[in-house]
Design a protein around this motif. Structure first.
Motif, PDB file in Angstrom:
ATOM      1  N   LYS A   1      48.906  27.135 -13.058  1.00  0.00           N
ATOM      2  CA  LYS A   1      49.119  28.578 -12.887  1.00  0.00           C
ATOM      3  C   LYS A   1      50.267  28.965 -13.807  1.00  0.00           C
ATOM      4  O   LYS A   1      51.319  28.343 -13.775  1.00  0.00           O
TER       5      LYS A   1
ATOM      6  N   SER B   1      52.533  32.262 -15.657  1.00  0.00           N
ATOM      7  CA  SER B   1      52.875  33.676 -15.745  1.00  0.00           C
ATOM      8  C   SER B   1      54.180  33.809 -16.516  1.00  0.00           C
ATOM      9  O   SER B   1      55.030  32.922 -16.474  1.00  0.00           O
TER      10      SER B   1
ATOM     11  N   ILE C   1      51.710  37.936 -19.687  1.00  0.00           N
ATOM     12  CA  ILE C   1      50.526  37.081 -19.609  1.00  0.00           C
ATOM     13  C   ILE C   1      50.499  36.370 -18.259  1.00  0.00           C
ATOM     14  O   ILE C   1      51.533  36.095 -17.661  1.00  0.00           O
ATOM     15  N   GLU C   2      49.285  36.089 -17.807  1.00  0.00           N
ATOM     16  CA  GLU C   2      49.085  35.399 -16.538  1.00  0.00           C
ATOM     17  C   GLU C   2      47.704  34.761 -16.587  1.00  0.00           C
ATOM     18  O   GLU C   2      46.735  35.395 -17.011  1.00  0.00           O
ATOM     19  N   ASP C   3      47.613  33.485 -16.180  1.00  0.00           N
ATOM     20  CA  ASP C   3      46.334  32.801 -16.254  1.00  0.00           C
ATOM     21  C   ASP C   3      46.340  31.571 -15.362  1.00  0.00           C
ATOM     22  O   ASP C   3      47.392  31.130 -14.905  1.00  0.00           O
ATOM     23  N   GLU C   4      45.148  31.034 -15.110  1.00  0.00           N
ATOM     24  CA  GLU C   4      44.972  29.815 -14.330  1.00  0.00           C
ATOM     25  C   GLU C   4      43.983  28.904 -15.036  1.00  0.00           C
ATOM     26  O   GLU C   4      43.143  29.363 -15.814  1.00  0.00           O
TER      27      GLU C   4
ATOM     28  N   LEU D   1      46.678  26.965 -22.845  1.00  0.00           N
ATOM     29  CA  LEU D   1      46.656  27.961 -21.776  1.00  0.00           C
ATOM     30  C   LEU D   1      47.467  29.189 -22.154  1.00  0.00           C
ATOM     31  O   LEU D   1      47.032  30.324 -21.966  1.00  0.00           O
TER      32      LEU D   1
ATOM     33  N   SER E   1      45.791  32.935 -23.493  1.00  0.00           N
ATOM     34  CA  SER E   1      45.942  34.034 -22.539  1.00  0.00           C
ATOM     35  C   SER E   1      46.522  35.297 -23.181  1.00  0.00           C
ATOM     36  O   SER E   1      46.528  36.354 -22.564  1.00  0.00           O
TER      37      SER E   1
END
Length: 179
Positions: free
Chosen positions: A61, A63, A81-84, A121, A125
């Protein structure tokens, strides 16, 4: 390329169950990869590793913010930005990372390097088109925006353009519209 020590997880000594790893990624991380699209980086990564008898499950995770230049004005701005990402690590005869979601490590492996997954990642993102929020809401004052406005084609009055059209086209337009 020598692996970054902080992104190597020695899973052999971990008990079966859930383990949490937290990382703070800065500009130095991307300098290591020789990636210079970001002006500054401040990203928090949380990796939840679930160790099972025959495999490992990792949930990434992420952010934070990356400071990038706008594609239109070249003005720097902070992009949130934020992603999984989920990764399953299995054990087999040889190392295999062909599948994006499954990593196969050879039997006898005792550690896992996640730096490439963290790098991808974060980079993936960030939006492809980077537009400063001030451009979208009209609050950014920039020489480049003023020059673009000055050089953009001006729309003239519609009556002038209709009169300039060859009269033969007007006859054809009557066929299309039924007038």
């Amino acid at each position: 390329m020598k692996p970054l020590k902080e992104f190597v997880i020695p899973f052999i000594g971990l008990k079966i169950g859930t383990h949490l790893f937290e990382y703070k990624v800065g500009q130095a991380f991307f300098e290591y990869f020789e990636y210079d699209d970001f002006n500054d980086v401040n990203v928090d990564i949380c990796v939840n590793l679930v160790k099972k008898v025959a495999l490992l499950e990792l949930q990434f995770k992420m952010s934070g913010i990356v400071n990038v230049n706008c594609d239109l004005t070249n003005e720097p701005f902070n992009q949130v930005i934020e992603d999984e990402f989920n990764l399953v690590v299995k054990f087999g005869e040889a190392y295999d990372d062909e599948n994006t979601d499954i990593l196969i490590l050879p039997h006898g492996a005792y550690e896992l390097n996640i730096q490439q997954y963290v790098y991808e990642l974060i980079v993936l993102s960030v939006p492809i088109k980077r537009v400063h929020p001030g451009v979208e809401d009209g609050t950014l004052n920039s020489d480049i925006l003023e020059k673009l406005e000055e050089l953009s084609p001006k729309l003239e009055d519609k009556k002038e353009t209709i009169e300039d059209i060859d009269p033969r086209w007007n006859t054809l337009k009557k066929l299309l519209t039924g007038k």
